[in-house]
Each structure stands twice: as structure tokens, then as C-alpha cells.
Design a protein around this motif. Structure first.
Motif: not given
Length: 290
Positions: A15-26
Motif C-alpha cells: 500500500i505504501a509503495r503504490h500510494g494506495l490510500a483508500a477512497k471513500k467514494a469507492l
């Protein structure tokens, strides 16, 4: 970089390496505990001879568990393009066993991509989970029939939704979803999941629900008629049936009597057999009128 049991990096690193902050809209809430994702995969039963459809894999925690537990093949449907590189890493680790579909699960035809037997196992995005479940329970909407193509559904929902799926008549959570699910399937809550298991943590607990299709519905009824009867009855659940069902027919009281149902009852007092009787009465009156 440390490696997990399957030879891939821990999910926090992914998650850190790919910048995958969760999106509330999804509707995203990522599971980071690989022990928990393995538990979800095991709740689906023996996967060694099955294809598996996964909706909303995100960084791939459950995807990795499904493959590690022996799924013959996994088709993972993901809307968020940011997650595709992480999923591609998993596909390279398990060559030929993971197909990643970048798209909307609501537009997917599972039958075209999966070979029997196949199951659906997913930490469903909260914003489309109920709609997807209703679609899988009513394959007639897409030209299919019963029994369905899937042999099992192992799905994570908000605890409130899970309780609505397994609720019994008279319970506060009992409603349309319970009738549609239990009419055609055995449904149970396998286990609960704390908000702390997710990133970001949701405000509510979640539950894994396991559904197994029955060979035939418990009682005869047309799916469309049953869906309309339950929607009308529970749409005004505080009203007596003779009032709530008037949105379907002005002669609702007579229709109830024909089905052997007391029209002064409210929806929560009826069991699945009662709703199926009402659905048959509705279709009979509609057919007679036409």
C-alpha cells in the motif's frame, strides 16, 4: 523488504509503495491482516477445484489468500486503476491463475469469464454490496435461472447488512433482503470482523456471510412478483398489508385473503411461505386482468 508467507511483500508495504490510500467514494476499506484474509478464504470451503470471482480486491490481500488456499483460478474485478500494479505483482507470482479485470462489477457477466464450478468470495465495497447480492440471488434479471452458476457466496458486509440477510420473521432486521436470500439459499454469519482489521477503520463492525444455493426455492413464486411484494410490504412496514400492498393493487385486501393471509398483519409477521403465497396471488390477479 520483508516477505510474507507467499513470497510477496506485506500488505502495508504494498500500500505504501503504490500510494494506495483508500477512497471513500469507492467504498474502500483495505484488509491488511493476511491471517484474516486466509480465514475468509477458508470459510468458502475447498477451493481447489473452483474458479473464484472476487469483487474489489484493492491491494490484493484476499486475492493472495484465495490463491494460497488453492483456488483453481481467480478473476478479480477492480475499478481503481491505482490498484492494478499491485495486482499485477500477484499475477506474476501465480502465473496463469489470476485474471485482473479493470472495470465495474455491476457491468460484469461472470458466466462469460468463469468455468464451473465457481464461487464468489469478496470483501465487498460497502456502497454496492447489497445491490450485487440481490443480482446474484435473482439471475433471471440477466436471462439466467435457478440454480445459479455460482456454488457459494462468501461475502463481507457491514454487520447491520449481514443481520438483515439472516434475520427471521419478527426480528427488527427482518425485511426484503432476508426473504430474497433465504428463499433460495442457506445463509449464515460465519464470523465478525473488528473495525481495527481495516485501513482506514470503518465506524462499524463487519461480518462474513456464507450463502449456499438450494437446488430449488423453498416455495414456488416468480422472482419478479416476490421482489415487488416484499418491496411494497417492507417499504411501508408500519402499515397493515391491506394498505402497504395497495401500491401494487387497489384490491390488496382481497389479494391477501386469496393468499390465506390476514390483511391486518404487518410485513414483519410474515414468513417466506406467506410472501410466496402473496406473490402467486399477485401474479394470478395480474394474469386474469390481462
Amino acid at each position: 523488504m520483508t516477505l510474507a508467507e507467499d513470497g510477496l511483500p506485506p500488505l502495508r508495504e504494498v500500500i505504501a509503495r503504490h500510494g494506495l490510500a483508500a477512497k471513500k467514494a469507492l467504498g474502500q476499506n483495505f484488509l491488511l491482516d493476511l491471517n484474516l484474509t486466509r480465514r475468509i478464504a477458508r470459510a468458502a470451503g475447498d477451493l481447489s477445484g473452483c474458479d473464484v470471482l472476487e469483487i474489489g480486491p484493492g491491494p490484493g490481500g484476499l486475492t493472495r489468500a484465495l490463491l494460497a488456499e488453492g483456488a483453481r483460478r481467480v478473476v478479480a474485478v477492480e475499478r481503481d486503476a491505482r490498484c492494478l500494479p499491485a495486482l499485477d505483482e500477484i499475477a506474476r507470482r501465480w502465473p496463469g491463475r489470476l485474471e485482473v479485470v479493470h472495470g465495474d462489477a455491476l457491468e460484469l457477466d461472470p458466466e462469460a469469464r468463469l468455468n464451473a464450478p465457481w464461487r464468489i468470495v469478496a470483501n465487498l465495497p460497502y456502497n454496492v454490496g447489497t445491490e450485487l447480492l440481490v443480482r446474484w440471488l435473482t439471475p433471471e434479471r440477466r436471462g439466467g435461472g435457478w440454480p445459479p452458476g455460482w456454488s457459494g457466496l462468501t461475502l463481507m458486509f457491514q454487520r447491520e447488512v449481514a443481520e438483515r440477510i439472516v434475520a427471521r420473521p419478527g426480528a427488527k432486521a427482518y425485511g426484503r433482503l432476508a426473504v430474497l436470500a433465504q428463499w433460495r439459499a442457506e445463509a449464515r454469519i460465519a464470523f465478525d470482523v473488528s473495525p481495527r482489521a481495516f485501513t482506514p477503520p470503518p465506524k462499524v463492525w463487519s461480518s462474513v456471510v456464507d450463502l449456499r444455493p438450494l437446488p430449488a426455492p423453498r416455495h414456488p413464486a416468480e422472482p419478479d412478483a416476490l421482489a415487488r411484494v416484499t418491496a411494497a410490504a417492507f417499504g411501508q412496514r408500519r402499515k397493515m398489508l391491506r394498505q402497504s400492498l395497495r401500491t401494487l393493487r387497489p384490491d390488496a385486501a382481497e389479494m391477501c385473503a386469496e393468499a390465506g393471509i390476514d390483511p391486518t398483519l404487518r410485513a414483519e409477521a410474515l414468513d417466506i411461505a406467506d410472501f410466496c403465497a402473496l406473490a402467486r396471488a399477485l401474479r394470478a390477479r395480474e394474469t386474469a386482468r390481462s
